[in-house]
Motif scaffolding. Structure first.
Motif, short mmCIF file in Angstrom:
data_model
loop_
_atom_site.label_atom_id
_atom_site.label_comp_id
_atom_site.label_asym_id
_atom_site.label_seq_id
_atom_site.Cartn_x
_atom_site.Cartn_y
_atom_site.Cartn_z
N ALA A 96 0.83 -1.20 0.00
CA ALA A 96 0.00 0.00 0.00
C ALA A 96 0.86 1.25 0.00
O ALA A 96 0.56 2.24 -0.69
N HIS A 97 1.94 1.22 0.76
CA HIS A 97 2.86 2.36 0.81
C HIS A 97 3.44 2.65 -0.56
O HIS A 97 3.56 3.81 -0.98
N SER A 113 5.27 -14.29 23.76
CA SER A 113 6.69 -14.47 24.09
C SER A 113 7.48 -13.18 24.05
O SER A 113 8.64 -13.14 24.45
N GLY A 114 6.88 -12.11 23.55
CA GLY A 114 7.59 -10.86 23.38
C GLY A 114 8.03 -10.61 21.95
O GLY A 114 8.53 -9.53 21.63
N ALA A 115 7.85 -11.59 21.07
CA ALA A 115 8.23 -11.41 19.67
C ALA A 115 7.37 -10.32 19.04
O ALA A 115 6.17 -10.24 19.29
N PHE A 116 8.01 -9.48 18.23
CA PHE A 116 7.25 -8.44 17.54
C PHE A 116 7.34 -8.57 16.03
O PHE A 116 6.76 -7.78 15.29
N GLY A 117 8.02 -9.62 15.56
CA GLY A 117 8.12 -9.85 14.13
C GLY A 117 8.92 -11.10 13.83
O GLY A 117 9.21 -11.89 14.74
N VAL A 118 9.24 -11.27 12.55
CA VAL A 118 10.00 -12.44 12.12
C VAL A 118 11.14 -12.00 11.21
O VAL A 118 11.16 -10.88 10.70
N GLN A 119 12.07 -12.91 11.01
CA GLN A 119 13.14 -12.68 10.05
C GLN A 119 13.53 -14.01 9.42
O GLN A 119 13.35 -15.08 10.01
N SER A 120 14.03 -13.92 8.20
CA SER A 120 14.53 -15.10 7.51
C SER A 120 15.89 -15.48 8.09
O SER A 120 16.69 -14.61 8.46
N GLY A 230 16.86 -8.78 7.63
CA GLY A 230 16.24 -7.74 8.43
C GLY A 230 14.96 -8.25 9.06
O GLY A 230 14.43 -9.31 8.69
N VAL A 231 14.43 -7.49 10.00
CA VAL A 231 13.22 -7.89 10.72
C VAL A 231 11.99 -7.32 10.02
O VAL A 231 11.97 -6.15 9.63
N VAL A 232 10.99 -8.17 9.88
CA VAL A 232 9.68 -7.73 9.40
C VAL A 232 8.72 -7.82 10.58
O VAL A 232 8.37 -8.92 11.01
N PRO A 233 8.30 -6.69 11.13
CA PRO A 233 7.36 -6.74 12.27
C PRO A 233 6.01 -7.32 11.84
O PRO A 233 5.68 -7.34 10.65
N GLY A 275 0.06 -11.34 22.56
CA GLY A 275 0.71 -10.26 23.28
C GLY A 275 -0.01 -8.94 23.06
O GLY A 275 -0.83 -8.80 22.16
N ALA A 276 0.29 -7.94 23.89
CA ALA A 276 -0.34 -6.64 23.76
C ALA A 276 0.10 -5.94 22.49
O ALA A 276 1.17 -6.24 21.92
N PHE A 277 -0.70 -4.97 22.04
CA PHE A 277 -0.27 -4.12 20.93
C PHE A 277 0.85 -3.20 21.40
O PHE A 277 0.90 -2.81 22.57
N ARG A 278 1.73 -2.87 20.49
CA ARG A 278 2.78 -1.89 20.77
C ARG A 278 2.69 -0.78 19.73
O ARG A 278 2.37 -1.03 18.55
N PRO A 279 2.97 0.46 20.13
CA PRO A 279 2.98 1.54 19.14
C PRO A 279 4.08 1.30 18.11
O PRO A 279 5.15 0.80 18.44
N THR A 280 3.81 1.60 16.86
CA THR A 280 4.85 1.47 15.85
C THR A 280 5.83 2.62 15.97
O THR A 280 5.52 3.68 16.52
N ALA A 281 7.03 2.40 15.46
CA ALA A 281 8.08 3.41 15.49
C ALA A 281 8.49 3.74 14.05
O ALA A 281 8.33 2.91 13.15
N PRO A 282 9.00 4.94 13.83
CA PRO A 282 9.47 5.28 12.48
C PRO A 282 10.49 4.26 11.98
O PRO A 282 11.38 3.85 12.72
N GLY A 283 10.32 3.82 10.78
CA GLY A 283 11.26 2.87 10.19
C GLY A 283 10.94 1.42 10.41
O GLY A 283 11.62 0.54 9.87
N ASP A 284 9.92 1.13 11.22
CA ASP A 284 9.59 -0.27 11.52
C ASP A 284 9.40 -1.10 10.25
O ASP A 284 9.80 -2.27 10.20
N TYR A 285 8.77 -0.52 9.23
CA TYR A 285 8.42 -1.30 8.05
C TYR A 285 9.30 -0.98 6.84
O TYR A 285 8.96 -1.34 5.71
N ASP A 286 10.45 -0.35 7.11
CA ASP A 286 11.36 -0.02 6.01
C ASP A 286 11.86 -1.27 5.29
O ASP A 286 11.97 -1.29 4.06
N TYR A 287 12.17 -2.32 6.06
CA TYR A 287 12.68 -3.54 5.41
C TYR A 287 11.58 -4.21 4.59
O TYR A 287 11.83 -4.70 3.48
#
Length: 299
Positions: A96-97, A113-120, A230-233, A275-287
């Motif tokens: 969409a971006h 578990s605290g995980a906020f994303g995945v990576q290859s 890189g991490v993909v949240p 897990g709870a929602f967390r606010p997104t941060a700038p750059g989270d979805y750059d990868y």
């Protein structure tokens, strides 16, 4: 629910205090939330009624949940302005971006578990030498085709001898599923395979339970991880950028408090991540954006 009521009143008062928000609310009429159902009991907008009510209370206006048939339909509806809010995957947000750069991510779910994303990850059988050297000794599993961590991230980001994966001269073996790749690796039919692992925020312990970590934990030094992408949240809840800032803040606060304030609303909108929602941060979805951009250029 008392916590939700107090939070909703506070947020609604803050939002309603702004003349600009009042004008936007009048012009918008009904705030539209788009979701794609998985078919596992969430095939009706009424499934999302607790979440709809939480959103409505937070922003002080009527809310409608629209069930879209698939991710492309959801992306099209939001980028075209037919809905204000969407529950997107990470790659859906990135797509969409690239279409309009008109969305703002608010918050994203996390795992218990605290995980906020995945990576290859690349899981390698070390053999006689360095894990990377062992790649040249036999089949390397990747796939399933089109998967984020088994195919797209390795294709875009992995390098061997300075060359991209598909130009590195490796004996690549396309796998129909991660489970097939895992079993073939454990049986000795693959010298390596691309898997996935959970990722945590910087400084936090790495969560267990990912496929790569599970294979490595089998023990006896028969496997090691020699590369991580890189991490993909996990995918965000996002709004169009013409939604006023006060409304965005109210929605973010509502989401962050949702697991405790309204478990029914939380379960309705986040059934697979506890897990709870967390606010997104700038750059989270750059990868994720980089992956979508690179894959599009390769096609």
């Amino acid at each position: 629910m008392k916590h939700l009521s107090r939070l909703a009143v506070t947020l609604a008062l803050l939002v309603s205090a702004s003349p600009a928000v009042a004008d936007w609310r009048t012009e918008t009429g009904v705030f539209r939330v788009g979701v794609v159902g998985s078919g596992a009991g969430d095939g009706s907008p009424e499934h999302y009624a607790p979440f709809r009510d939480a959103v409505s209370a937070a922003i002080g206006m009527p809310v409608e949940v629209l069930l879209l048939r698939d991710a492309p339909s959801l992306i099209d509806a939001q980028t075209a302005g037919r809905i204000e809010y969407a529950v997107l995957s990470a790659l859906g947000f990135a797509t969409a971006h690239e279409t309009c750069a008109c969305l703002v991510p608010l918050a994203a779910p996390t795992a218990a578990s605290g995980a906020f994303g995945v990576q290859s990850t690349l899981v390698v059988r070390p053999g006689e030498g360095d894990g990377r050297t062992a790649l040249a000794g036999g089949p390397v599993g990747h796939g399933p085709t089109g998967s984020l961590t088994g195919d797209l991230a390795p294709m875009v980001s992995f390098r061997f001898g300075g060359k991209p994966l598909r130009e590195a001269g490796l004996d690549l073996s396309v796998q129909p599923s991660f489970e097939t790749a895992r079993d073939a690796f454990v049986a000795g039919d693959l010298v390596a395979f691309f898997a996935w692992d959970y990722a945590a925020p910087d400084g936090a312990p790495r969560p267990g339970g990912g496929l790569a970590a599970t294979v490595v934990a089998l023990g006896d030094g028969a496997a090691e991880i020699t590369w991580r992408s890189g991490v993909v949240p996990f995918g965000p809840h996002a709004v169009r950028d013409d939604v006023p800032e006060e409304v965005r803040q109210a929605l973010t606060s509502m989401l962050v408090a949702l697991d405790e304030a309204s478990p029914a609303a939380f379960d309705a909108i986040s059934p697979s991540l506890a897990g709870a929602f967390r606010p997104t941060a700038p750059g989270d979805y750059d990868y994720a954006i980089e992956l979508v951009r690179s894959v599009s250029a390769l096609r």
